[in-house]
Structures are given as structure tokens and as C-alpha cells.
Design a protein around this motif. Structure first.
Motif, PDB file in Angstrom:
ATOM      1  N   GLU A  49      33.511  66.405 -46.333  1.00 34.06           N
ATOM      2  CA  GLU A  49      34.253  67.539 -46.897  1.00 34.06           C
ATOM      3  C   GLU A  49      33.402  68.804 -46.891  1.00 34.06           C
ATOM      4  O   GLU A  49      32.177  68.754 -47.030  1.00 34.06           O
ATOM      5  CB  GLU A  49      34.679  67.218 -48.332  1.00 34.06           C
ATOM      6  CG  GLU A  49      35.523  68.302 -48.996  1.00 34.06           C
ATOM      7  CD  GLU A  49      35.883  67.982 -50.435  1.00 34.06           C
ATOM      8  OE1 GLU A  49      36.963  68.394 -50.894  1.00 34.06           O
ATOM      9  OE2 GLU A  49      35.069  67.326 -51.117  1.00 34.06           O
ATOM     10  N   LYS A  81      33.164  65.199 -51.427  1.00 39.03           N
ATOM     11  CA  LYS A  81      33.495  63.947 -50.753  1.00 39.03           C
ATOM     12  C   LYS A  81      32.799  63.862 -49.393  1.00 39.03           C
ATOM     13  O   LYS A  81      32.406  64.882 -48.830  1.00 39.03           O
ATOM     14  CB  LYS A  81      35.013  63.848 -50.571  1.00 39.03           C
ATOM     15  CG  LYS A  81      35.785  63.817 -51.876  1.00 39.03           C
ATOM     16  CD  LYS A  81      37.291  63.797 -51.622  1.00 39.03           C
ATOM     17  CE  LYS A  81      38.057  63.795 -52.941  1.00 39.03           C
ATOM     18  NZ  LYS A  81      39.527  63.843 -52.739  1.00 39.03           N
ATOM     19  N   ASP A 111      25.787  54.006 -46.921  1.00 42.18           N
ATOM     20  CA  ASP A 111      27.235  53.809 -46.804  1.00 42.18           C
ATOM     21  C   ASP A 111      27.558  52.321 -46.944  1.00 42.18           C
ATOM     22  O   ASP A 111      26.720  51.446 -46.692  1.00 42.18           O
ATOM     23  CB  ASP A 111      27.743  54.314 -45.450  1.00 42.18           C
ATOM     24  CG  ASP A 111      27.575  55.823 -45.290  1.00 42.18           C
ATOM     25  OD1 ASP A 111      28.165  56.553 -46.095  1.00 42.18           O
ATOM     26  OD2 ASP A 111      26.852  56.261 -44.375  1.00 42.18           O
ATOM     27  N   ALA A 155      32.832  58.472 -59.060  1.00 50.04           N
ATOM     28  CA  ALA A 155      33.865  57.927 -58.167  1.00 50.04           C
ATOM     29  C   ALA A 155      33.235  57.486 -56.852  1.00 50.04           C
ATOM     30  O   ALA A 155      32.379  58.169 -56.294  1.00 50.04           O
ATOM     31  CB  ALA A 155      34.948  58.976 -57.914  1.00 50.04           C
ATOM     32  N   GLU A 156      33.648  56.316 -56.345  1.00 54.18           N
ATOM     33  CA  GLU A 156      33.077  55.784 -55.106  1.00 54.18           C
ATOM     34  C   GLU A 156      33.382  56.667 -53.902  1.00 54.18           C
ATOM     35  O   GLU A 156      32.682  56.623 -52.902  1.00 54.18           O
ATOM     36  CB  GLU A 156      33.606  54.373 -54.861  1.00 54.18           C
ATOM     37  CG  GLU A 156      33.136  53.363 -55.906  1.00 54.18           C
ATOM     38  CD  GLU A 156      33.624  51.962 -55.592  1.00 54.18           C
ATOM     39  OE1 GLU A 156      34.302  51.797 -54.559  1.00 54.18           O
ATOM     40  OE2 GLU A 156      33.335  51.047 -56.379  1.00 54.18           O
ATOM     41  N   SER A 157      34.439  57.463 -53.996  1.00 56.51           N
ATOM     42  CA  SER A 157      34.845  58.281 -52.854  1.00 56.51           C
ATOM     43  C   SER A 157      34.029  59.560 -52.720  1.00 56.51           C
ATOM     44  O   SER A 157      34.222  60.313 -51.774  1.00 56.51           O
ATOM     45  CB  SER A 157      36.330  58.648 -52.989  1.00 56.51           C
ATOM     46  OG  SER A 157      36.556  59.370 -54.198  1.00 56.51           O
ATOM     47  N   ASN A 158      33.117  59.842 -53.666  1.00 55.81           N
ATOM     48  CA  ASN A 158      32.346  61.077 -53.645  1.00 55.81           C
ATOM     49  C   ASN A 158      30.954  60.861 -53.055  1.00 55.81           C
ATOM     50  O   ASN A 158      30.320  59.827 -53.280  1.00 55.81           O
ATOM     51  CB  ASN A 158      32.199  61.650 -55.059  1.00 55.81           C
ATOM     52  CG  ASN A 158      33.528  62.129 -55.623  1.00 55.81           C
ATOM     53  OD1 ASN A 158      34.412  62.531 -54.877  1.00 55.81           O
ATOM     54  ND2 ASN A 158      33.672  62.078 -56.931  1.00 55.81           N
ATOM     55  N   ARG A 159      30.473  61.861 -52.301  1.00 49.33           N
ATOM     56  CA  ARG A 159      29.097  61.850 -51.806  1.00 49.33           C
ATOM     57  C   ARG A 159      28.159  62.432 -52.855  1.00 49.33           C
ATOM     58  O   ARG A 159      27.023  61.974 -53.025  1.00 49.33           O
ATOM     59  CB  ARG A 159      29.009  62.673 -50.517  1.00 49.33           C
ATOM     60  CG  ARG A 159      27.615  62.895 -49.976  1.00 49.33           C
ATOM     61  CD  ARG A 159      26.979  61.613 -49.465  1.00 49.33           C
ATOM     62  NE  ARG A 159      27.712  61.073 -48.322  1.00 49.33           N
ATOM     63  CZ  ARG A 159      27.477  59.879 -47.788  1.00 49.33           C
ATOM     64  NH1 ARG A 159      26.538  59.105 -48.324  1.00 49.33           N
ATOM     65  NH2 ARG A 159      28.179  59.456 -46.750  1.00 49.33           N
TER      66      ARG A 159
END
Length: 613
Positions: A37, A34, A78, A2-6
Motif C-alpha cells: 500500500e 498494509k 511473510d 492486525a495481521e493484514s498490516n505491515r
């Protein structure tokens, strides 16, 4: 991914080779983190928490540990520059580009992860040169800023000091500064507040949260302290025997845990104020290795009246501070100042206070591991201060200490079985063969398996090493045990088992404990009396109920208010207790003034300035 996860860990399996065969340390672990987070990784000792962090960092034991299956996906950069990397496939040489500059790690034991032969400044400069490509001159200037950033006072002086010259709280701040030198986007904090008292712990937690916001950093926080979890975590991952058994938002997990192990784990957390109307220490609710609750029924044990086992009168210890080319004495650090108390047979006296207040120095001075400047220490009526080496050897059979740093107090070249048997053989209480048999039995008593006797200290987790140190302290059947943060490195389930063991031994053999700790909830559970230390002196001492339920001294009141509560609804309500926050000097309940030649410095010490010759 998922793009929203680091970070995203998928079906991670880690295998460790041992003489007994291959052990699966991690079994199908999957989770994500994330950006910005904080994810808490909790579970009992040996559940795989630290192994998960080491796997992400590619720091598994060389030639012994390996990732057998799964992926560790990390997003570097990023926006348009973001790219996903499978860290499990990156060659070891190339991984250095990510370790430090992309992913930082704070290890569990700062004293063992900092090099003792190099100054703090050298180690910071080394990290800056490696991770940010600075010149040595630029790194020296930046190192001072990094120490200032983590809240270390007088950073220019600290750069020239060695790790052993700093307190536990200071060393932990240095470890955090080194981990953050490269401005990583992901920080793995492995028990960063385990050995810290509640006041310094509060400051470290606030520090990590502040730096996290400044750098938009994600944090994987490995801990066994559910109060800390409730305070800082956005989500909680619960591990048990190498598997991830539950993950949920922090509030939801504390309110309605789903997995039976999580339910029992939360029930085992000691809570401040739970001992009201209890006449004596009470065994704690624990969880055994199978996740089952441990029975806690026990008969209250009260101290035996009569002659004290230990009498301490006017104990004083000051350390000279030197500086300059000729190392002239420029000050005297007042570590312990006029400390007096007694300890009865079968009694537990807990000593609490913030980092550097003199707790450990008091304990070591009693055993003459540090020679006090003045004062009297009597054990069973015999004076210890000034006793000959032969007399001390006899007395030390009856007095033992459990040190704060389990890894530093064990010889890395000696198996744990031999380490436990060594004092038995040294004092000629048994043959080497009999001593090894006793060592195996002691390992079983502290919850470890007999086959572990042939392993070396590095093969154990932090909690397991602490249990080994406890077994070694019990080897000579002592009458007095000075426990210096003896359970600080243990998770809630193992902590309950070890404390229950100490209470059982106290009931069976009439042991007395000088229990040095920063965990106020644990102190309440095991103590008959509590002594509060501040700036090297005892400012309040009395029965457990009186200190916990009705503290009189302002410092005691603020100390109790800093305790993290295992309840997310209390988040943000802690009251950190920096020394400067209290009216100075408040050294005793009657507020005796401190002479003007003294100045207050960080870490709770007083320093007497000496005019130059």
C-alpha cells in the motif's frame, strides 16, 4: 496488531527538548500501512510529517528527541515466518539490522544525505555490504545493476562520479537506489520529488511505483504536493500541529474532505489554468498557521515600461568533461547556449524546463557566480561580464539569489539570525546590533518567530530553512532577485504565504524576479512572462497567457502535459517527457539542426565530442 498490516503506529508521542522547554512534536499519532500500500502523509511545514518518519526509523536527534509514549509495530517476514516487532523498544545497536534491510528511507535533500567526499559507487557498495552481506567485489558489480534499475544511463561511469557532479534528478535516483539496496519491505519517502521538475518528478514517481510492484513494498510517501498525492496514494493522512486530524481513501478525501483544515489545504492548492483572463500575477489563496484562509485581495502589478533592468544577450557557458588517467578533455557540455532575454523593473520572468536544461547555470552566470564563456549581461545599463571585483560587490547589493538547496546554502555553524545579518554588516549598511534587529524583523516577514534567530539550520524543517534563505536574500533590499526553486521545498500553505510576500515586496519596492521553477501552476500564478528552456536554449518565450494557454513549441506542450493534477480521477493520465521522446534536436522554434559532432545525453544536455589528442 492486525495481521493484514505491515506497520502499525499506536498513540505515538514524541518530545523534543529545546532551550525554551520541551516541545511535543507528535501528539497521539496512530495509523497503519498494509503490504503493497502507498500511504501519503501530508500537512504544512512543521506539522510532524518528517518527524513521524524519523521516529519509525529511530533517527530522532540524539539526546534531544525521544518517544515518550506509544508503539511502532512492524511485521518482519511473510507467511509462517512473520513476526511482530515493537521498533520503539529495539535498542539502537540492534536496530541497524532493520534499518536498510527491512525499512528504507529516502531523505528530503539528496545533496545533504549523500557524502560529498565519496563516489556514488562507494556509497552504494557500502549499503550493499551492510544490508546484504556481499563481498566488496560482489557489491561493485551489484552497484552498477542498482543504478541501472533506477533508470540512470551509463551506470558504469556514474559509479566513479561524486554527488556534486550529478543533477538534482540524478542525485535523487541515487538516494532511492541506496534506500532500496537492502530490498526493504517498507520505504519511507520524505519529499523525494520536492526539488525536481515535472518531467523528472513524473519519472521518479513511475520508478517508485514500478519498484514497489516488483518488491511488493509498502510506501509511506511524505509530501506537500497534492497533485502527487492524487497520482500515487491509496490513502491520505493529514497532519496538523503534530496531530493526525484526518485519514481517508484518496478519492474520498479529495471529493469530500471532512476536517476544516483539510478543506482549506485543498483550496490552497494552485491549479494550472486558474489564471485565465488575469492581466498580471495574482496573490494566492493561503492558509495561515492556525489553519485560517489568508486574504488575497491585491492590485494587479504590471511591469514598468522603459529601459530594461536586466539585458542578457548571447549568454553561453560550456563545461569541459575530462576522463582517463591524464584527465584529458573528451567533451564539452553545452549547459547554456546563446541565451538572450530582457527583464523590466517590477517584472517577473519565469524560467522553466527539465532538470539539467541550464536554468540554474543561467541564473548563476548572470550573477557571475559562474563565469560565462561569452555573451553580455547588463544590469541598469552596466556591463557585468568582465567587471572588476569592486564593481561586482557594488552591483551584488542590488542583485541577490535564493539557492535551490536551503540546507547546503546555510552555514551549519552559524545561527540563522547571524546568517541573515551577515550581508548587512559586510556591506556596512548597519552596525551588528542594528543588523540583528533587521534580521529578526525579516524572520517575522517570512512567517517565522523572532526567537528562532538563535537557532542553527539543523533545528529547522526543510520549508523553514527555505524561508530563512528568502529572508537573507531580502536583507540588502535588492532590485533583482534570482529565485532558484525558491518555493520548491514549501508546502502549499507556506508556499502561498511566501509567494504573496514576494508579490507584496514587488509592489512595494518595484522588485524584479527571475523565477526559476518546475512548478507550472505556481509559475502561472506569479509570472508576467515565461521562458521555456530545452537543451541549454530558450525555445519559447512570451506572455504568461500565451505560453500556458496556447504553447507553440512541442516541448512546451509536453512539459505542460506532464504536470500532475490534484484530482484522483486524472490518475495515470500524465505524460512524462523524457528528452529522447522529442524529435531531436528541436533546439529552437525554427528547428535549427545540431551539428553532427554533438550527441544528446541524459538530463537534457548536449555534449560536443572532442577527438583524442
Amino acid at each position: 496488531m492486525a495481521e493484514s498490516n505491515r506497520l502499525e503506529v499506536e498513540d505515538l508521542v514524541v518530545e523534543i527538548s529545546t532551550p525554551q522547554g520541551v516541545i511535543r512534536a507528535l501528539d497521539g499519532v496512530s495509523f497503519s500501512v498494509k503490504p503493497g500500500e502507498t500511504v501519503a502523509l501530508v500537512g504544512e511545514s512543521g506539522s510532524g510529517k518528517s518527524m513521524t518518519g524519523l521516529s519509525i526509523m529511530q533517527l530522532l536527534p540524539r539526546g534531544v528527541g525521544r518517544i515518550a509514549r506509544g508503539r511502532v509495530l512492524y511485521v518482519s517476514g511473510d507467511g509462517e515466518n512473520a513476526r511482530t516487532i515493537d521498533l520503539s523498544q529495539v535498542p539502537a545497536e540492534e536496530f541497524r539490522a532493520y534499518r536498510g534491510s527491512e525499512i528504507g528511507m529516502v531523505f528530503q535533500e539528496p545533496m545533504s544525505c549523500l557524502n560529498p567526499v565519496y563516489t556514488v559507487g562507494y556509497q552504494l557498495e557500502e549499503a550493499l555490504v551492510a544490508n546484504r552481506r556481499m563481498t566488496p567485489g560482489e557489491a561493485r558489480s551489484q552497484a552498477e545493476d542498482e543504478l541501472r534499475r533506477v533508470g540512470i544511463p551509463d551506470p558504469a561511469r556514474r559509479l566513479n562520479e561524486y554527488p556534486h557532479q550529478l543533477s538534482g534528478g540524478m542525485r535523487q535516483r541515487v538516494a532511492i537506489a541506496i534506500a532500496l539496496c537492502g530490498r526493504p519491505k517498507l520505504l519511507i519517502a520524505d519529499e523525494p520529488t520536492t526539488a525536481l521538475d515535472v518531467t523528472v518528478q513524473a519519472q521518479i514517481l513511475d520508478l517508485i511505483q514500478r519498484l514497489q510492484k516488483e518488491d511488493d513494498m509498502s510506501v509511506i510517501f511524505i509530501t506537500h504536493d497534492m497533485g502527487v498525492v492524487a497520482e500515487i496514494a491509496d490513502r491520505v493522512l493529514v497532519m496538523y500541529k503534530g496531530q493526525l486530524v484526518e485519514q481517508a481513501e484518496t478519492v474520498a478525501l479529495f471529493k469530500a474532505p471532512q476536517h476544516p483544515y483539510t478543506q482549506k489545504l485543498l483550496k490552497a492548492v494552485p491549479r494550472l489554468g486558474s489564471m485565465k483572463n488575469e492581466p498580471a500575477p495574482r496573490k494566492m489563496t493561503g492558509v495561515d498557521g492556525q489553519g485560517n484562509e489568508v486574504a488575497t485581495n491585491s492590485k494587479p502589478l504590471l511591469p514598468k515600461p522603459g529601459m530594461p533592468l536586466l539585458e542578457v544577450n548571447g549568454l553561453t557557458k560550456r563545461f569541459e568533461m575530462r576522463s582517463g588517467i591524464f584527465h584529458q578533455v573528451t567533451g564539452r557540455l553545452h549547459a547554456v547556449e546563446d541565451v538572450s532575454f530582457t527583464l523590466q523593473p517590477s517584472e517577473t520572468l519565469s524560467v522553466v524546463g527539465e532538470s539539467g536544461c541550464g536554468k540554474s547555470t543561467t541564473g548563476r552566470s548572470i550573477l557571475q557566480l559562474i563565469k560565462p564563456d561569452s555573451g553580455s549581461v547588463k544590469f541598469e545599463g552596466s556591463e557585468i561580464v568582465g567587471a572588476s571585483t569592486k564593481e561586482l560587490d557594488k552591483l551584488r547589493c542590488k542583485m541577490q539569489i535564493i539557492f535551490q538547496d536551503p540546507f547546503g546554502s546555510l552555514n551549519p555553524r552559524v545561527t540563522v539570525g547571524k546568517a541573515i545579518a551577515e550581508p548587512i554588516v559586510l556591506h556596512k549598511l548597519a552596525t551588528p546590533k542594528q543588523a540583528m534587529e533587521q534580521a529578526v524583523e525579516l524572520l517575522r516577514k517570512v512567517g517565522l518567530s523572532p526567537d528562532m534567530a538563535d537557532r542553527f539550520p539543523h533545528a529547522f524543517s526543510g520549508g523553514q530553512r527555505q524561508r530563512i534563505c528568502i529572508a537573507r536574500a531580502l536583507a540588502l533590499n535588492p532590485k533583482l532577485i534570482i529565485a532558484d526553486e525558491a518555493v520548491s521545498a514549501l508546502d502549499v500553505s507556506i508556499k502561498a504565504q511566501v509567494l504573496n510576500l514576494l508579490l507584496d515586496l514587488q509592489a512595494e519596492f518595484g522588485l524584479s524576479y527571475l523565477f526559476i521553477s518546475h512548478d507550472m501552476a505556481t509559475v502561472e500564478q506569479v509570472s508576467h512572462r515565461i521562458a521555456v528552456m530545452y537543451l541549454g536554449e530558450i525555445v519559447e518565450i512570451g506572455p504568461r497567457a500565451a505560453i500556458i494557454e496556447n504553447p507553440q513549441h512541442p516541448y512546451t506542450q509536453k512539459l505542460l502535459s506532464a504536470v500532475p493534477v490534484a484530482d484522483p480521477s486524472h490518475r495515470g493520465k500524465r505524460r512524462p517527457v523524457p528528452v529522447g521522446d522529442l524529435p531531436s534536436p528541436l533546439r529552437r522554434p525554427d528547428y535549427v539542426a545540431v551539428p553532427r559532432c554533438w550527441r544528446q545525453v541524459a538530463e537534457g544536455h548536449l555534449v560536443q565530442e572532442v577527438p583524442p589528442v
